[in-house]
Scaffold this active site. Sequence first.
Site, PDB file in Angstrom:
ATOM      1  N   GLY A  16       0.773  -1.328  -0.026  1.00 51.24           N
ATOM      2  CA  GLY A  16       0.051   0.147   0.011  1.00 51.24           C
ATOM      3  C   GLY A  16       0.747   1.256   0.034  1.00 51.24           C
ATOM      4  N   ASN A  36      -9.380  11.941  -2.311  1.00 50.97           N
ATOM      5  CA  ASN A  36      -8.429  12.830  -1.245  1.00 50.97           C
ATOM      6  C   ASN A  36      -7.827  13.782  -2.262  1.00 50.97           C
ATOM      7  OD1 ASN A  36      -7.498   9.720   0.136  1.00 50.97           O
ATOM      8  ND2 ASN A  36      -8.428  11.497   1.109  1.00 50.97           N
ATOM      9  N   THR A  86      -8.192  11.233  12.355  1.00 49.31           N
ATOM     10  CA  THR A  86      -9.708  11.246  12.315  1.00 49.31           C
ATOM     11  C   THR A  86     -10.378  10.814  13.784  1.00 49.31           C
ATOM     12  OG1 THR A  86     -11.480  10.440  10.855  1.00 49.31           O
ATOM     13  CG2 THR A  86     -10.381   8.925  11.526  1.00 49.31           C
ATOM     14  N   SER A 142      -5.220   7.305  12.684  1.00 50.29           N
ATOM     15  CA  SER A 142      -5.517   8.530  12.027  1.00 50.29           C
ATOM     16  C   SER A 142      -5.987   9.503  12.905  1.00 50.29           C
ATOM     17  CB  SER A 142      -6.684   8.059  11.031  1.00 50.29           C
ATOM     18  OG  SER A 142      -7.130   9.164  10.279  1.00 50.29           O
ATOM     19  N   PHE A 173     -13.875  22.292  -2.062  1.00 50.99           N
ATOM     20  CA  PHE A 173     -15.039  22.204  -1.232  1.00 50.99           C
ATOM     21  C   PHE A 173     -15.261  23.313   0.044  1.00 50.99           C
ATOM     22  CE2 PHE A 173     -14.408  17.487  -2.339  1.00 50.99           C
ATOM     23  CZ  PHE A 173     -15.111  17.559  -3.539  1.00 50.99           C
ATOM     24  N   ARG A 214      -5.603  21.698   6.725  1.00 50.06           N
ATOM     25  CA  ARG A 214      -4.975  20.496   7.243  1.00 50.06           C
ATOM     26  C   ARG A 214      -3.474  20.417   7.420  1.00 50.06           C
ATOM     27  NH1 ARG A 214      -9.726  20.038   7.350  1.00 50.06           N
ATOM     28  NH2 ARG A 214     -10.921  18.483   6.542  1.00 50.06           N
ATOM     29  N   ASP A 247       0.188  -9.026   1.865  1.00 42.65           N
ATOM     30  CA  ASP A 247      -0.651  -8.062   1.149  1.00 42.65           C
ATOM     31  C   ASP A 247      -1.424  -8.873   0.209  1.00 42.65           C
ATOM     32  OD1 ASP A 247      -0.271  -4.624   0.628  1.00 42.65           O
ATOM     33  OD2 ASP A 247      -1.945  -5.882  -0.487  1.00 42.65           O
ATOM     34  N   TYR A 290     -15.116   4.175   8.992  1.00 40.45           N
ATOM     35  CA  TYR A 290     -13.613   4.166   9.017  1.00 40.45           C
ATOM     36  C   TYR A 290     -13.397   4.550  10.184  1.00 40.45           C
ATOM     37  CZ  TYR A 290      -9.084   5.795   7.941  1.00 40.45           C
ATOM     38  OH  TYR A 290      -7.784   6.086   8.174  1.00 40.45           O
ATOM     39  N   TYR A 307      -1.986   9.252  11.741  1.00 38.89           N
ATOM     40  CA  TYR A 307      -1.409  10.112  10.650  1.00 38.89           C
ATOM     41  C   TYR A 307      -2.365  11.044  10.466  1.00 38.89           C
ATOM     42  CZ  TYR A 307       0.276   5.201   9.495  1.00 38.89           C
ATOM     43  OH  TYR A 307       0.930   4.090   9.571  1.00 38.89           O
ATOM     44  N   GLY A 366     -19.573  16.313   6.518  1.00 39.96           N
ATOM     45  CA  GLY A 366     -18.514  15.592   7.230  1.00 39.96           C
ATOM     46  C   GLY A 366     -17.123  16.220   7.387  1.00 39.96           C
ATOM     47  N   LYS A 389     -10.999   2.937  13.318  1.00 46.24           N
ATOM     48  CA  LYS A 389      -9.686   3.052  13.975  1.00 46.24           C
ATOM     49  C   LYS A 389      -9.735   3.688  15.285  1.00 46.24           C
ATOM     50  CE  LYS A 389      -7.360   2.798  10.252  1.00 46.24           C
ATOM     51  NZ  LYS A 389      -6.382   1.953  10.170  1.00 46.24           N
TER      52      LYS A 389
HETATM   53  C1  UD1 Z   1      -9.548  12.056   5.093  1.00 40.30           C
HETATM   54  C2  UD1 Z   1     -10.021  11.365   6.443  1.00 40.30           C
HETATM   55  C3  UD1 Z   1      -8.845  10.789   7.042  1.00 40.30           C
HETATM   56  C4  UD1 Z   1      -7.910   9.920   6.148  1.00 40.30           C
HETATM   57  C5  UD1 Z   1      -7.532  10.908   4.957  1.00 40.30           C
HETATM   58  C6  UD1 Z   1      -6.845   9.996   4.043  1.00 40.30           C
HETATM   59  C7  UD1 Z   1     -12.188  12.521   7.447  1.00 40.30           C
HETATM   60  C8  UD1 Z   1     -12.448  13.136   8.305  1.00 40.30           C
HETATM   61  N1  UD1 Z   1     -10.756  12.354   7.218  1.00 40.30           N
HETATM   62  O1  UD1 Z   1      -9.034  13.178   5.461  1.00 40.30           O
HETATM   63  O2  UD1 Z   1      -9.219   9.978   8.176  1.00 40.30           O
HETATM   64  O3  UD1 Z   1      -6.953   9.253   6.969  1.00 40.30           O
HETATM   65  O4  UD1 Z   1      -8.781  11.378   4.330  1.00 40.30           O
HETATM   66  O5  UD1 Z   1      -7.480   8.981   3.340  1.00 40.30           O
HETATM   67  O6  UD1 Z   1     -12.768  12.007   6.522  1.00 40.30           O
HETATM   68  N2  UD1 Z   1     -10.724  18.458  -0.991  1.00 40.30           N
HETATM   69  C9  UD1 Z   1     -11.326  19.559  -1.931  1.00 40.30           C
HETATM   70  N3  UD1 Z   1     -11.475  19.082  -2.921  1.00 40.30           N
HETATM   71  C10 UD1 Z   1     -11.338  17.543  -3.341  1.00 40.30           C
HETATM   72  C11 UD1 Z   1     -10.803  16.641  -2.258  1.00 40.30           C
HETATM   73  C12 UD1 Z   1     -10.564  17.312  -1.089  1.00 40.30           C
HETATM   74  O7  UD1 Z   1     -11.551  20.780  -1.503  1.00 40.30           O
HETATM   75  O8  UD1 Z   1     -11.407  17.323  -4.637  1.00 40.30           O
HETATM   76  C13 UD1 Z   1     -10.578  19.335   0.577  1.00 40.30           C
HETATM   77  C14 UD1 Z   1     -11.289  18.545   1.642  1.00 40.30           C
HETATM   78  O9  UD1 Z   1     -12.634  19.246   1.646  1.00 40.30           O
HETATM   79  C15 UD1 Z   1     -10.453  18.729   2.730  1.00 40.30           C
HETATM   80  C16 UD1 Z   1      -9.039  18.584   2.264  1.00 40.30           C
HETATM   81  O10 UD1 Z   1      -9.255  18.798   0.839  1.00 40.30           O
HETATM   82  O11 UD1 Z   1     -10.610  20.054   3.436  1.00 40.30           O
HETATM   83  C17 UD1 Z   1      -8.498  17.280   2.278  1.00 40.30           C
HETATM   84  O12 UD1 Z   1      -9.266  16.447   2.017  1.00 40.30           O
HETATM   85  P1  UD1 Z   1      -8.810  14.932   2.085  1.00 40.30           P
HETATM   86  O13 UD1 Z   1      -7.582  14.691   0.970  1.00 40.30           O
HETATM   87  O14 UD1 Z   1      -9.858  14.143   1.537  1.00 40.30           O
HETATM   88  O15 UD1 Z   1      -8.443  14.415   3.447  1.00 40.30           O
HETATM   89  P2  UD1 Z   1      -9.247  14.562   4.720  1.00 40.30           P
HETATM   90  O16 UD1 Z   1     -10.673  14.882   4.689  1.00 40.30           O
HETATM   91  O17 UD1 Z   1      -8.605  15.653   5.582  1.00 40.30           O
END
Ligand code: UD1
Length: 337
Positions: free
Chosen positions: A11, A198, A127, A125, A217, A230, A32, A150, A176, A296, A154
């Site tokens: 992974g 992500n 989270t 995490s 977002f 973040r 794995d 998820y 993390y 969320g 954890k």
């Molecule tokens: C999420 C999970 C976390 C997990 C991590 C990695 C939650 C609360 N947390 O983190 O547990 O370990 O993913 O898998 O769900 N964003 C945009 N546009 C996009 C994608 C993301 O604006 O297309 C923004 C999101 O709104 C957020 C930030 O980027 O504010 C980070 O998002 P993301 O990478 O998905 O991670 P988390 O949500 O912080």
Amino acid sequence: MEHILVTGGAGYIGSHTLVELIKSGYRVTVIDTLERSEIKIIEGVEKITNTKVDFHKINCLDYLALDSLFSKYKFNAIIHFAAYKSVNESVVKPIEYYKNNIESLLTLLEVMKKHQVNDLIFSSSCTVYGQPDSIPVDESAPFKRAESPYGASKQLCERILEDAATVEFRIISLRYFNPIGAHESALIGELPIGIPNNLVPYVTQTAAGLREKLTVFGNDYNTPDGSCVRDFIHVVDVANAHVRAIDYLSRHPKNGSFEAFNLGTGTGVSVLELVNKFIEVTGIQLPFTIGPRRPGDIEKVYADPKKIRDAFGWQTNYSLGESLLHAWNWEKKIRNK
Ligand code: UD1
């Protein structure tokens, strides 16, 4: 030579950790299922380290397969990465998430106990904290009700580990924050399945022309530029902390211990800052638009990393710009650009 079993070693974080373990002189065995990764990642690890990796296609839910592996080798420690990690998917497949993430840990603990292997590093995490009452968040912050199966998995795993550690185990849980980037060789990196949820994989896929544009977002959060904040951390810095954790356990020979550590940089970066940094370091005009908030999402969270720095003597080596450049180099590599 200490022998480490790495579950989920094909992974994203697992593969980068293999490289750092091998570089630090550890012998590794990897299991794995490859259901969410590919063997080419293990081959990438072999190329980077010039070492043959002892790989076994074994599921952590398979007690008999684990038992026979533990009979064959005397492991000094286990690093347990194998788990499902998509927040969105966990909402639609809660039973699969609980079964996979919790039962695999229980099975592993049973086999460890039988073979008297006591040392475990667990992938947790940030989270688990939900939206913390104050930031930077340290390890004493209480767990809020998890937003997703998820996140709940954890939290439950940490509870199981805390209870298990009162017997013979020595356990470290690494919480993390947001791992990003890829190995600078571009031989290993993240392999997202389908449309990425992500941020950074979405950014690099948009830059590569696979996605039309990025949607940020929300820009009406209570943050300096209105977008979420973040703690983005280079995956090799995350990997390095696992090597330090193994070393820390061997230097602290106390049984029945469970310790959790935040694994983040300590610096909050907004989504818009990250997007602008990506444009700056790659020179690519990334198309993006502002969209509604994602349900969320937490407004802002970043780590207080004092505990891990003090205990492990660990620090980050990579900047945000380097992390994004390495993520982009990896994206280009997998798209043959
Ligand atoms: C999420 C999970 C976390 C997990 C991590 C990695 C939650 C609360 N947390 O983190 O547990 O370990 O993913 O898998 O769900 N964003 C945009 N546009 C996009 C994608 C993301 O604006 O297309 C923004 C999101 O709104 C957020 C930030 O980027 O504010 C980070 O998002 P993301 O990478 O998905 O991670 P988390 O949500 O912080």
